[in-house]
Design an enzyme around this catalytic site. Structure first.
Site, PDB file in Angstrom:
ATOM      1  N   MET A   1      27.091  66.449  58.417  1.00 59.48           N
ATOM      2  CA  MET A   1      27.703  66.956  59.648  1.00 59.48           C
ATOM      3  C   MET A   1      27.132  66.303  60.909  1.00 59.48           C
ATOM      4  O   MET A   1      26.965  66.949  61.928  1.00 59.48           O
ATOM      5  CB  MET A   1      27.524  68.488  59.708  1.00 59.48           C
ATOM      6  CG  MET A   1      28.159  69.217  58.550  1.00 59.48           C
ATOM      7  SD  MET A   1      29.914  68.821  58.308  1.00 59.48           S
ATOM      8  CE  MET A   1      30.621  69.713  59.692  1.00 59.48           C
ATOM      9  N   ARG A   2      26.859  65.014  60.811  1.00 59.51           N
ATOM     10  CA  ARG A   2      26.427  64.286  62.015  1.00 59.51           C
ATOM     11  C   ARG A   2      27.187  62.973  62.096  1.00 59.51           C
ATOM     12  O   ARG A   2      27.449  62.347  61.069  1.00 59.51           O
ATOM     13  CB  ARG A   2      24.924  63.976  61.933  1.00 59.51           C
ATOM     14  CG  ARG A   2      24.044  65.058  62.506  1.00 59.51           C
ATOM     15  CD  ARG A   2      22.585  64.689  62.369  1.00 59.51           C
ATOM     16  NE  ARG A   2      22.180  63.582  63.237  1.00 59.51           N
ATOM     17  CZ  ARG A   2      21.908  63.687  64.525  1.00 59.51           C
ATOM     18  NH1 ARG A   2      22.003  64.847  65.121  1.00 59.51           N
ATOM     19  NH2 ARG A   2      21.520  62.642  65.234  1.00 59.51           N
TER      20      ARG A   2
ATOM     21  N   ASP B   1      36.463  59.940  61.401  1.00 56.23           N
ATOM     22  CA  ASP B   1      37.496  60.200  60.388  1.00 56.23           C
ATOM     23  C   ASP B   1      38.636  59.177  60.471  1.00 56.23           C
ATOM     24  O   ASP B   1      39.819  59.538  60.448  1.00 56.23           O
ATOM     25  CB  ASP B   1      38.050  61.639  60.542  1.00 56.23           C
ATOM     26  CG  ASP B   1      36.958  62.689  60.363  1.00 56.23           C
ATOM     27  OD1 ASP B   1      36.019  62.437  59.580  1.00 56.23           O
ATOM     28  OD2 ASP B   1      37.042  63.745  60.998  1.00 56.23           O
TER      29      ASP B   1
ATOM     30  N   GLY C   1      26.877  71.394  49.477  1.00 52.05           N
ATOM     31  CA  GLY C   1      26.783  70.282  48.534  1.00 52.05           C
ATOM     32  C   GLY C   1      27.710  70.353  47.341  1.00 52.05           C
ATOM     33  O   GLY C   1      27.442  69.740  46.304  1.00 52.05           O
ATOM     34  N   SER C   2      28.844  71.049  47.478  1.00 44.15           N
ATOM     35  CA  SER C   2      29.726  71.130  46.299  1.00 44.15           C
ATOM     36  C   SER C   2      30.334  69.766  45.966  1.00 44.15           C
ATOM     37  O   SER C   2      30.559  69.461  44.786  1.00 44.15           O
ATOM     38  CB  SER C   2      30.816  72.188  46.497  1.00 44.15           C
ATOM     39  OG  SER C   2      31.802  71.762  47.397  1.00 44.15           O
TER      40      SER C   2
ATOM     41  N   ARG D   1      19.814  59.530  68.153  1.00 48.20           N
ATOM     42  CA  ARG D   1      20.606  59.315  66.941  1.00 48.20           C
ATOM     43  C   ARG D   1      20.243  58.007  66.232  1.00 48.20           C
ATOM     44  O   ARG D   1      20.051  57.969  65.012  1.00 48.20           O
ATOM     45  CB  ARG D   1      22.098  59.314  67.306  1.00 48.20           C
ATOM     46  CG  ARG D   1      23.031  59.246  66.113  1.00 48.20           C
ATOM     47  CD  ARG D   1      24.486  59.191  66.549  1.00 48.20           C
ATOM     48  NE  ARG D   1      24.852  60.287  67.427  1.00 48.20           N
ATOM     49  CZ  ARG D   1      25.117  61.537  67.022  1.00 48.20           C
ATOM     50  NH1 ARG D   1      25.059  61.826  65.740  1.00 48.20           N
ATOM     51  NH2 ARG D   1      25.432  62.473  67.882  1.00 48.20           N
TER      52      ARG D   1
ATOM     53  N   GLU E   1      39.285  68.024  46.490  1.00 53.13           N
ATOM     54  CA  GLU E   1      38.218  67.139  46.975  1.00 53.13           C
ATOM     55  C   GLU E   1      37.313  66.741  45.821  1.00 53.13           C
ATOM     56  O   GLU E   1      36.895  65.586  45.692  1.00 53.13           O
ATOM     57  CB  GLU E   1      37.378  67.850  48.044  1.00 53.13           C
ATOM     58  CG  GLU E   1      38.093  68.116  49.340  1.00 53.13           C
ATOM     59  CD  GLU E   1      37.169  68.741  50.377  1.00 53.13           C
ATOM     60  OE1 GLU E   1      35.995  68.343  50.477  1.00 53.13           O
ATOM     61  OE2 GLU E   1      37.622  69.655  51.099  1.00 53.13           O
TER      62      GLU E   1
ATOM     63  N   GLU F   1      33.503  53.012  62.876  1.00 53.35           N
ATOM     64  CA  GLU F   1      32.798  53.570  64.030  1.00 53.35           C
ATOM     65  C   GLU F   1      33.573  54.676  64.747  1.00 53.35           C
ATOM     66  O   GLU F   1      33.072  55.264  65.677  1.00 53.35           O
ATOM     67  CB  GLU F   1      32.384  52.444  64.979  1.00 53.35           C
ATOM     68  CG  GLU F   1      31.293  51.600  64.322  1.00 53.35           C
ATOM     69  CD  GLU F   1      30.848  50.408  65.145  1.00 53.35           C
ATOM     70  OE1 GLU F   1      31.025  50.432  66.367  1.00 53.35           O
ATOM     71  OE2 GLU F   1      30.327  49.465  64.535  1.00 53.35           O
TER      72      GLU F   1
ATOM     73  N   HIS G   1      37.216  63.964  53.790  1.00 50.07           N
ATOM     74  CA  HIS G   1      37.655  64.816  54.892  1.00 50.07           C
ATOM     75  C   HIS G   1      38.755  65.747  54.373  1.00 50.07           C
ATOM     76  O   HIS G   1      39.676  65.297  53.679  1.00 50.07           O
ATOM     77  CB  HIS G   1      38.175  63.951  56.043  1.00 50.07           C
ATOM     78  CG  HIS G   1      38.566  64.770  57.229  1.00 50.07           C
ATOM     79  ND1 HIS G   1      37.632  65.348  58.071  1.00 50.07           N
ATOM     80  CD2 HIS G   1      39.779  65.154  57.703  1.00 50.07           C
ATOM     81  CE1 HIS G   1      38.255  66.037  59.006  1.00 50.07           C
ATOM     82  NE2 HIS G   1      39.551  65.938  58.801  1.00 50.07           N
TER      83      HIS G   1
HETATM   84  C1  GRF Z   1      34.045  69.478  52.643  1.00 50.25           C
HETATM   85  O1  GRF Z   1      35.163  70.256  52.977  1.00 50.25           O
HETATM   86  C2  GRF Z   1      34.254  68.054  53.069  1.00 50.25           C
HETATM   87  O2  GRF Z   1      35.581  67.650  52.999  1.00 50.25           O
HETATM   88  C3  GRF Z   1      33.787  68.072  54.505  1.00 50.25           C
HETATM   89  O3  GRF Z   1      32.687  68.931  54.509  1.00 50.25           O
HETATM   90  C4  GRF Z   1      32.805  69.879  53.446  1.00 50.25           C
HETATM   91  C5  GRF Z   1      31.555  69.792  52.630  1.00 50.25           C
HETATM   92  O4  GRF Z   1      31.504  70.732  51.599  1.00 50.25           O
HETATM   93  N1  GRF Z   1      33.477  66.735  54.946  1.00 50.25           N
HETATM   94  P1  GRF Z   1      30.379  70.626  50.469  1.00 50.25           P
HETATM   95  O5  GRF Z   1      29.029  70.679  51.197  1.00 50.25           O
HETATM   96  O6  GRF Z   1      30.569  69.331  49.753  1.00 50.25           O
HETATM   97  O7  GRF Z   1      30.595  71.820  49.619  1.00 50.25           O
END
Ligand code: GRF
Length: 201
Positions: free
Chosen positions: A90-91, A145, A12-13, A65, A174, A142, A109
């Site tokens: 991550m889904r 990325d 969650g950074s 899903r 990011e 859809e 991304h």
């Molecule tokens: C990041 O590298 C983001 O670009 C990718 O997943 C990672 C998530 O990192 N989609 P965090 O959980 O926000 O630290």
């Protein structure tokens, strides 16, 4: 007030960077209405709870899903979310979910799309031998990325780098890029021409 819904699966950074930017007044008119994770013990969800934000775990529990996504969409709607921010979620999302929030879902991304979509983008880029890497904030459509690019930030690949060091350097960017992209989208000062995000100044 713009109400953000954040979806995450891990540390969650990026969520924390968004929350900090909002607290610092860098995303005018925004507040985080809810943080949702598909992983109940995701560190990012614990961090949201510690900050006193509405935080909800909605696990798959063997469901299809579309059914899982419908529960997430309902939770976002219950919190009157008008912009969904994927922050390490991550889904893959189902078409029904994406259609429920047209051009209102952002993702970050860790590559300069369209290069290196999918998992482990930083390692893909490093192993490919690129000399400039970076990150992309884009609308979600859809395809994986793939949606319209709102903002990209570049990062040099330095001598002596390994994939981990490169990923760390990308992550710093990011954290800047995501809040800035959200502010841009919430300002409404843009139009989308084909695949192009064009700022109105
Ligand atoms: C990041 O590298 C983001 O670009 C990718 O997943 C990672 C998530 O990192 N989609 P965090 O959980 O926000 O630290």
């Amino acid at each position: 007030m713009h109400r953000l819904g954040v979806l995450l699966s891990g540390r969650g950074s990026n969520f924390l960077a968004i929350a900090d930017a909002i607290d610092a007044g860098k995303v005018p008119g925004a507040r985080i209405a809810v943080v949702i994770s598909n992983i109940a013990d995701a560190p990012g969800l614990a961090a949201a709870r510690e900050r006193g934000l509405n935080s909800v775990a909605i696990e798959v529990r063997g469901r299809k899903r579309a059914e899982h996504d419908a529960e997430i969409a309902a939770a976002l709607q219950a919190h009157h979310v008008d912009l969904v921010c994927l922050a390490g979620y991550m889904r893959l999302l189902s078409p029904g979910f994406i259609q429920a929030f047209p051009q209102r879902i952002l993702n970050i991304h860790p590559s300069l799309l369209p290069a290196f979509p999918g998992l482990d983008a930083q390692t893909q880029a490093f192993n490919y031998g690129v000399q400039v890497a970076g990150c992309t904030v884009h609308f979600v459509d859809e395809q994986l990325d793939h949606g319209v690019i709102v903002l990209q930030r570049t990062v040099p690949v330095l001598e002596g780098d390994d994939a981990h060091a490169l990923a760390e350097r990308i992550l710093e960017q990011e954290h800047i890029a995501y809040a800035e992209a959200i502010a841009r989208v919430l300002s409404g000062e843009y139009e989308i021409l084909g695949r192009r995000y064009v700022r109105r100044s």
